[in-house]
Design an enzyme around this catalytic site. Structure first.
Site, PDB file in Angstrom:
ATOM      1  N   GLU A 119      61.421  19.652 -11.025  1.00 25.24           N
ATOM      2  CA  GLU A 119      62.350  19.194 -12.049  1.00 25.24           C
ATOM      3  C   GLU A 119      63.500  18.455 -11.397  1.00 25.24           C
ATOM      4  OE1 GLU A 119      63.049  23.151 -13.537  1.00 25.24           O
ATOM      5  OE2 GLU A 119      65.012  23.283 -12.593  1.00 25.24           O
ATOM      6  N   HIS A 163      60.225  27.820  -9.311  1.00 26.56           N
ATOM      7  CA  HIS A 163      58.991  27.455 -10.021  1.00 26.56           C
ATOM      8  C   HIS A 163      57.890  27.176  -9.004  1.00 26.56           C
ATOM      9  CE1 HIS A 163      61.670  27.037 -13.398  1.00 26.56           C
ATOM     10  NE2 HIS A 163      62.322  26.071 -12.808  1.00 26.56           N
ATOM     11  N   ARG A 169      61.912  34.576 -12.093  1.00 26.74           N
ATOM     12  CA  ARG A 169      63.323  34.951 -12.029  1.00 26.74           C
ATOM     13  C   ARG A 169      63.531  35.867 -10.826  1.00 26.74           C
ATOM     14  NH1 ARG A 169      63.665  37.149 -17.192  1.00 26.74           N
ATOM     15  NH2 ARG A 169      63.721  35.101 -18.154  1.00 26.74           N
ATOM     16  N   HIS A 194      66.861  27.886  -7.268  1.00 28.67           N
ATOM     17  CA  HIS A 194      67.930  27.143  -7.947  1.00 28.67           C
ATOM     18  C   HIS A 194      68.500  27.926  -9.112  1.00 28.67           C
ATOM     19  CE1 HIS A 194      64.215  26.146 -10.125  1.00 28.67           C
ATOM     20  NE2 HIS A 194      64.975  26.022 -11.189  1.00 28.67           N
TER      21      HIS A 194
HETATM   22 ZN    ZN Z   1      64.290  25.583 -13.160  1.00 22.81          ZN
END
Ligand code: ZN
Length: 319
Positions: A115, A98, A193, A173
């Site tokens: 996150e 991200h 992605r 991740h």
């Molecule tokens: Zn994520």
């Protein structure tokens, strides 16, 4: 103000059935990959289940009552600050990254996404991907994406119940199959992605990869932070408490209540309580709500002292 929230669910292809079977959520979706437990995001709004605002979205309630509900730490923000999810990964999620705030605002028009993950349960031997084993060049990263060898250079980590990971924006991740976790993140749905295990989407085509943007934002080095909670478990009267993380975005505690827990929603922040085990009740200014596993409660800033009674575990988040 004490609001009980109705989550929004997502049926991404890698999901399982545990949000229905273990948590008792009612939804026609199958699989159920994610429950958005505290959300004002346009892609999955929570609605209120109790009181005078019953049936409204949480966003509507904040618009009507004012941003004071969020607290002084959110005074300068234009959007709701966070998104909290339950994630049931039956299969591997795509390997992803991200962007940070600066890049995401410029390119996507929404906040970046840092996150964190708190592992609620997992299969024996389950693992996830957390950054790189060692520093590599962007050129090598590109080459390894193109020739499908980059899984050789990423950091595979075996996980256990109670583990915690802080995924700073820019950290490569992937949640692995067999992991059930709570995610606390910035209020963003932007994902780049990198690798999808060669799978096909619901439409029979591979899901798109976002290699160029991923190359822009990925830090191709080991994560700067240790993958563990920031605090030790502290025993208090009636409960134990562990600081998972505190940073400029959110402060998260895991709390295990044996009999009762007393705290305060002060002027600085709202308090989110997500029940991950057991049951009990929460009381605040004369109002009481029954709580069971999977319930999500929002206490507005300045609600004052509140008490949770029962035998339960929860994740408590403040800004
Ligand atoms: Zn994520």
């Amino acid at each position: 103000m004490l609001l009980q929230l109705q989550p929004a669910f997502k049926d991404y292809l890698w999901g399982g059935t545990r949000l229905k079977t273990d948590f008792g959520f009612q939804t026609d979706l199958d699989p159920v990959a994610e429950g958005w437990m505290l959300s004002c995001h346009k892609d999955g709004q929570n609605t209120v289940k109790n009181g005078k605002h019953k049936g409204k979205t949480l966003s509507q309630v904040i618009a009507e009552e004012g941003k004071g509900l969020l607290g002084t730490h959110c005074a300068d923000r234009t959007e709701f600050p966070i998104l909290i999810k339950l994630i049931d990964a039956k299969q591997n999620l795509s390997v992803q990254v991200h962007p940070d705030d600066a890049y995401a605002r410029r390119v996507e028009g929404e906040p970046g996404k840092t996150e964190c993950w708190y592992i609620l349960d997992c299969d024996e031997g389950a693992e996830l991907i957390y950054g790189f084993k060692q520093k590599i060049s962007k050129a090598e990263f590109r080459e390894r994406i193109e020739n499908n060898t980059f899984l050789e250079v990423v950091n595979h980590v075996k996980v256990h119940k109670g583990d915690f990971f802080f995924i700073e924006a820019g950290t490569l991740h992937a949640i692995g199959g067999g992991i059930l976790l709570a995610e606390i993140q910035q209020n963003s749905n932007t994902t780049y992605r990198v690798y999808d295990y060669g799978r096909l989407g619901a439409d029979g085509k591979p899901r798109p990869l976002h290699t160029e943007k991923a190359l822009d934002v990925t830090v191709t080095a080991p994560p700067a932070r240790a993958s563990k909670p920031e605090g030790h478990t502290v025993h208090k009267d009636g409960y134990t408490e562990q600081l998972l993380t505190t940073c400029s975005l959110f402060t998260v505690h895991a709390i295990k209540i044996e009999s009762a827990y007393q705290s305060v929603a002060d002027k600085t922040s709202f308090v989110s309580v997500l029940i991950t085990e057991g049951n009990g009740e929460i009381s605040c200014s004369g109002e009481t709500l029954a709580l069971k596993k999977g319930d999500s409660v929002f206490l507005s800033a300045n609600s004052g002292s509140f008490q949770i009674k029962g035998s339960l575990s929860c994740v408590e988040t403040r800004i």
